[in-house]
Design a protein around this motif. Structure first.
Motif, mmCIF file in Angstrom:
data_model
loop_
_atom_site.group_PDB
_atom_site.id
_atom_site.type_symbol
_atom_site.label_atom_id
_atom_site.label_comp_id
_atom_site.label_asym_id
_atom_site.label_seq_id
_atom_site.Cartn_x
_atom_site.Cartn_y
_atom_site.Cartn_z
ATOM 1 N N VAL A 166 0.859 -1.183 0.000
ATOM 2 C CA VAL A 166 0.000 0.000 0.000
ATOM 3 C C VAL A 166 0.895 1.233 0.000
ATOM 4 N N VAL A 167 0.751 2.065 -1.023
ATOM 5 C CA VAL A 167 1.603 3.240 -1.165
ATOM 6 C C VAL A 167 0.752 4.498 -1.235
ATOM 7 N N GLY A 168 1.410 5.637 -1.056
ATOM 8 C CA GLY A 168 0.735 6.925 -1.105
ATOM 9 C C GLY A 168 1.534 7.949 -0.330
ATOM 10 N N ARG A 169 1.235 9.209 -0.565
ATOM 11 C CA ARG A 169 1.928 10.280 0.135
ATOM 12 C C ARG A 169 1.563 10.290 1.615
ATOM 13 N N SER A 170 2.359 10.995 2.413
ATOM 14 C CA SER A 170 2.031 11.174 3.825
ATOM 15 C C SER A 170 0.643 11.805 3.935
ATOM 16 N N GLY A 171 -0.172 11.255 4.829
ATOM 17 C CA GLY A 171 -1.522 11.760 4.998
ATOM 18 C C GLY A 171 -2.550 11.136 4.080
ATOM 19 N N SER A 172 -2.132 10.157 3.272
ATOM 20 C CA SER A 172 -3.065 9.539 2.329
ATOM 21 C C SER A 172 -3.955 8.488 2.983
ATOM 22 N N GLY A 173 -3.625 8.085 4.213
ATOM 23 C CA GLY A 173 -4.449 7.108 4.927
ATOM 24 C C GLY A 173 -3.828 5.737 5.070
ATOM 25 N N LYS A 174 -2.554 5.579 4.684
ATOM 26 C CA LYS A 174 -1.908 4.259 4.691
ATOM 27 C C LYS A 174 -1.867 3.648 6.098
ATOM 28 N N THR A 175 -1.336 4.392 7.046
ATOM 29 C CA THR A 175 -1.189 3.851 8.393
ATOM 30 C C THR A 175 -2.550 3.680 9.056
ATOM 31 N N THR A 176 -3.487 4.567 8.768
ATOM 32 C CA THR A 176 -4.845 4.400 9.289
ATOM 33 C C THR A 176 -5.427 3.076 8.825
ATOM 34 N N LEU A 177 -5.256 2.753 7.541
ATOM 35 C CA LEU A 177 -5.759 1.493 7.016
ATOM 36 C C LEU A 177 -5.114 0.317 7.738
ATOM 37 N N LEU A 178 -3.809 0.370 7.931
ATOM 38 C CA LEU A 178 -3.115 -0.735 8.592
ATOM 39 C C LEU A 178 -3.614 -0.910 10.027
ATOM 40 N N ASN A 179 -3.808 0.201 10.738
ATOM 41 C CA ASN A 179 -4.300 0.126 12.117
ATOM 42 C C ASN A 179 -5.705 -0.459 12.181
ATOM 43 N N LEU A 180 -6.521 -0.179 11.188
ATOM 44 C CA LEU A 180 -7.862 -0.749 11.142
ATOM 45 C C LEU A 180 -7.810 -2.248 10.860
ATOM 46 N N LEU A 181 -6.929 -2.661 9.955
ATOM 47 C CA LEU A 181 -6.779 -4.087 9.653
ATOM 48 C C LEU A 181 -6.280 -4.864 10.868
ATOM 49 N N ALA A 182 -5.489 -4.211 11.709
ATOM 50 C CA ALA A 182 -4.940 -4.858 12.905
ATOM 51 C C ALA A 182 -5.894 -4.808 14.089
ATOM 52 N N GLY A 183 -7.001 -4.094 13.942
ATOM 53 C CA GLY A 183 -7.915 -3.946 15.067
ATOM 54 C C GLY A 183 -7.400 -3.004 16.131
ATOM 55 N N ILE A 184 -6.376 -2.221 15.809
ATOM 56 C CA ILE A 184 -5.854 -1.222 16.747
ATOM 57 C C ILE A 184 -6.781 -0.019 16.794
ATOM 58 N N ASP A 185 -7.379 0.310 15.660
ATOM 59 C CA ASP A 185 -8.339 1.398 15.560
ATOM 60 C C ASP A 185 -9.662 0.828 15.067
ATOM 61 N N ARG A 186 -10.735 1.592 15.233
ATOM 62 C CA ARG A 186 -12.062 1.139 14.857
ATOM 63 C C ARG A 186 -12.593 1.967 13.696
ATOM 64 N N PRO A 187 -13.308 1.359 12.752
ATOM 65 C CA PRO A 187 -13.829 2.125 11.626
ATOM 66 C C PRO A 187 -15.018 2.995 12.018
ATOM 67 N N THR A 188 -15.187 4.090 11.291
ATOM 68 C CA THR A 188 -16.380 4.908 11.452
ATOM 69 C C THR A 188 -17.556 4.269 10.729
ATOM 70 N N ALA A 189 -17.270 3.629 9.593
ATOM 71 C CA ALA A 189 -18.299 2.937 8.819
ATOM 72 C C ALA A 189 -17.629 1.883 7.959
ATOM 73 N N GLY A 190 -18.436 0.949 7.443
ATOM 74 C CA GLY A 190 -17.918 -0.079 6.556
ATOM 75 C C GLY A 190 -17.619 -1.386 7.263
ATOM 76 N N GLN A 191 -17.097 -2.340 6.519
ATOM 77 C CA GLN A 191 -16.861 -3.688 7.017
ATOM 78 C C GLN A 191 -15.402 -4.089 6.843
ATOM 79 N N ILE A 192 -14.874 -4.779 7.858
ATOM 80 C CA ILE A 192 -13.510 -5.315 7.801
ATOM 81 C C ILE A 192 -13.556 -6.762 8.272
ATOM 82 N N ARG A 193 -13.158 -7.672 7.407
ATOM 83 C CA ARG A 193 -13.052 -9.073 7.793
ATOM 84 C C ARG A 193 -11.604 -9.523 7.600
ATOM 85 N N VAL A 194 -11.007 -9.995 8.677
ATOM 86 C CA VAL A 194 -9.613 -10.419 8.655
ATOM 87 C C VAL A 194 -9.512 -11.782 9.337
ATOM 88 N N ALA A 195 -8.951 -12.752 8.632
ATOM 89 C CA ALA A 195 -8.742 -14.091 9.190
ATOM 90 C C ALA A 195 -10.031 -14.653 9.776
#
Length: 227
Positions: free
Chosen positions: A36-65
């Protein structure tokens, strides 16, 4: 292994809500290495934290393992993460007072997934897999940056998780060491892991299977990486 649908994350700011991610759809299969690539502030680390369950989504679905993270209570996430996800960070996050082997054993200790008598032998096996078994009894300060990152990867594999998430794992490494670390992630994917790596690297031919580009919190491109 990973399914993300219509994912959104907003953060409250003094001037109103900031949309870090909007309408994100991504899927990652077992055996696939996605960068996953993009400039600083593009949302890369936010996405990773959501996939790890470190952060919670405001909306939408995440299924991991096999788990719908958007539905799992907070109290269950830490135990799930310890077994299902291996995390690798840019700055290694190794505990400085423990040996490398003891660092690798920590996730086993926390989750109780491995019998106590098997933990050190397994740690040594994992360190051998990443090529630094001879440094097992050193503290992290006695290792180079590349060796510390290899130790961090071994730690991420301690409980044999199906998913590996890496946040800028080559950011502090020289080019040759970075290539070696990318090769390790490629090999983990070939062994059946789902690997997602946030990175500023764009030349990932021979390593990643797909390149997902984020722009202003949205998926701008999702393409196969040519060999």
């Amino acid at each position: 292994m990973i399914r993300v649908h219509d994912l959104a994350k907003t953060y409250p700011m003094p001037g109103g809500e900031f949309p870090a991610l909007t309408g994100v759809d991504i899927s990652v299969e077992a055996g696939e290495f996605v960068a996953v690539v993009g400039r600083s502030g593009s949302g890369k680390t936010t996405l990773l934290n959501l996939l790890a369950g470190i952060d919670r989504p405001t909306a939408g679905q995440i299924r991991v393992a096999g788990i719908a993270l958007h539905e799992v209570p907070e109290a269950r996430l830490a135990a799930w993460r310890g077994r299902a996800v291996g995390l690798v960070f840019q700055f290694f996050q190794l505990l400085p007072t423990l040996t490398v082997a003891e660092n690798v054993m920590l996730p086993m200790d926390f989750c109780g997934t491995v019998p106590a008598r098997r933990r050190r032998p397994l740690a040594l096996e994992l360190l051998s897999r990443v090529g630094i078994a001879d440094h097992a009894d050193k503290v992290p300060a006695g290792l180079s940056g590349g060796q510390q990152q290899r130790a961090a990867i071994a730690r991420a594999l301690a409980n044999d998780p199906p998913v590996i998430l890496a946040d800028e794992p080559t950011g502090n490494l020289d080019s040759s060491t970075a290539e070696a670390v990318l090769g390790l992630f490629r090999d983990l994917a070939r062994a059946g892991k789902a690997v997602v790596m946030v990175t500023h690297e764009r030349d990932l031919s021979g390593y990643a299977d797909r390149l997902v580009t984020l722009v202003d919190g949205r998926v701008a491109e999702d393409v196969a990486v040519s060999a």
